[in-house]
Design an enzyme around this catalytic site. Structure first.
Site, PDB file in Angstrom:
ATOM      1  N   TYR A  70       0.694  -1.259   0.050  1.00 22.04           N
ATOM      2  CA  TYR A  70       0.035   0.007   0.060  1.00 22.04           C
ATOM      3  C   TYR A  70       0.953   1.283   0.107  1.00 22.04           C
ATOM      4  O   TYR A  70       0.899   2.127   0.984  1.00 22.04           O
ATOM      5  CB  TYR A  70      -1.007  -0.045   1.117  1.00 22.04           C
ATOM      6  CG  TYR A  70      -2.167   0.869   1.080  1.00 22.04           C
ATOM      7  CD1 TYR A  70      -2.570   1.482  -0.043  1.00 22.04           C
ATOM      8  CD2 TYR A  70      -2.663   1.275   2.205  1.00 22.04           C
ATOM      9  CE1 TYR A  70      -3.606   2.322  -0.195  1.00 22.04           C
ATOM     10  CE2 TYR A  70      -3.854   2.313   2.166  1.00 22.04           C
ATOM     11  CZ  TYR A  70      -4.351   2.490   1.127  1.00 22.04           C
ATOM     12  OH  TYR A  70      -5.438   3.615   1.078  1.00 22.04           O
ATOM     13  N   CYS A  81      -6.287  12.160  -5.455  1.00 21.01           N
ATOM     14  CA  CYS A  81      -4.718  11.741  -5.246  1.00 21.01           C
ATOM     15  C   CYS A  81      -3.815  11.670  -6.451  1.00 21.01           C
ATOM     16  O   CYS A  81      -2.765  12.193  -6.824  1.00 21.01           O
ATOM     17  CB  CYS A  81      -4.330  10.955  -4.273  1.00 21.01           C
ATOM     18  SG  CYS A  81      -5.096  11.126  -2.488  1.00 21.01           S
TER      19      CYS A  81
END
Length: 381
Positions: A136, A353
């Site tokens: 991640y 993002c």
């Protein structure tokens, strides 16, 4: 593509010209325009709320279905490339900025909040979105053709930068689901210790990697006090906060053996004096705060030596877009567990993002620090 199936407003509506029309035009965005990055308005009052509440109003009105964009990543790329976020600054932001200086939002008592709100959503959810090792953090796409290759390349890059050798002990501060420690143990023959504030992550590592020399602890990094040859922290420093940057470096120095190395992999901001996006802090990463290069340098001064800095923030755009594709492809598995507002919240997070990295509004850095200067450290890129 955007979806409005949960909203009572399924088409753009007639309206009067608004202040945001002119503001968005400076970023080449039109309200109810025909291009993929144009905003489609479904509720007039949403525009007033956006002006009054800034990024928080923008995100919450999107979550309610008050507006949509066919290509949300392109929308944010246009907004942030034109610095529109600096043109709307609600008064409440003054309190948020002051609070970040006055209050330690990342204290020990708050350290586990982000895991409870974000990382513990369910391992099955993240397994569908991430690569096979559940990495991640930003992949390294220099020669990669897909997410799996990009994440393997990133893990190997870290191991090479750390110059891992069989028999070394590696500490991973904020170890996630164990992607780095498992890769390092399997490919470089090192003993690994990981620390995390997520119960789900610790449980996952203990079950999946029981056969490897990996120990994982559910604990705050500030309690660490044992020697390691190498330390890595990948995607965790964003949760440390400016009031604790120095403490983090003190912990790293305390735990590094002589001639040891620290690799710090972190998202970063371009300006020192700024605060966390209000929507991201409320809905995605509570108490999070991106560091600047100056803050990182200040925190390491007279503790560790800065040997190398590598920026590959453009690769986070590709990583986030890959995560988004996986999220969309597997959403049907989670539609009953999470409601439609969660769906819109999550795609807003991933695509906003992606647009931010594409606009170079935020960066991705890998720093190498040494415990003691012994002829320098070879840079591996």
């Amino acid at each position: 593509m955007d979806s409005n199936s949960s909203s009572p407003h399924t088409a753009s509506i007639a309206r009067s010209r608004h202040f945001l029309d002119d503001l968005l035009a400076t970023a080449d965005v039109r309200i109810n325009g025909s291009r993929p990055w144009d905003m489609q308005l479904h509720r007039n009052r949403a525009l007033d709320e956006i002006v009054a509440r800034g990024s928080l109003g923008l995100g919450e009105t999107y979550m309610r279905g008050d507006w949509s964009v066919p290509a949300l990543d392109q929308f944010f790329f246009h907004l942030l490339r034109a610095d529109l976020h600096t043109r709307i600054q609600p008064l409440r932001n003054l309190w948020r900025i002051a609070r970040s200086y006055l209050v330690n939002l990342q204290s020990r008592s708050r350290a586990f909040q982000v895991a409870e709100r974000h990382y513990d959503l369910g391992n099955d959810f993240y397994q569908c979105m991430l690569d096979s090792r559940m990495t991640y953090s930003c992949g390294y796409w220099r020669e990669a053709k897909d997410l799996e290759q990009a994440q393997a390349a990133k893990l190997d890059l870290i191991c090479r930068k750390l110059d891992l050798k069989p028999g070394m002990r590696l500490l991973d501060i904020g170890c996630g689901w164990g992607s780095l420690v498992s890769y390092a143990a399997e490919h470089y023959g090192v003993e690994c210790v990981g620390v995390s504030v997520s119960r789900e992550q610790c449980r996952y590592i203990e079950e999946r990697y029981a056969q490897l020399p990996i120990t994982v602890h559910l604990r705050d990094y500030r309690s660490l006090d044992e020697p390691f040859d190498r330390i890595a922290s990948v995607g965790m420093f964003e949760h440390v906060g400016r009031k604790n940057h120095r403490t983090f470096m003190q912990v790293a120095r305390r735990c590094l053996k002589d001639n040891g190395r620290l690799l710090l992999h972190t998202i970063g901001k371009n300006q020192r004096r700024s605060t966390t996006d209000a929507w991201i802090e409320k809905y995605i990463f509570p108490n999070g705060e991106l560091p600047s290069t100056g803050q990182i340098c200040d925190s390491a001064e007279q503790l560790l030596i800065e040997e190398d800095l590598h920026n590959f923030g453009c690769d986070y755009d590709k990583t986030l877009m890959a995560w988004h594709r996986n999220f969309e492809n597997h959403w049907d598995r989670f539609a009953e567990k999470f409601d439609r507002q969660f769906y819109r919240m999550w795609r807003y997070y991933l695509l906003s993002c992606a647009g931010a990295f594409r606009a170079r509004h935020i960066q991705l850095w890998q720093w190498i620090f040494s415990r003691k200067l012994e002829g320098g450290v070879e840079r591996v890129v």
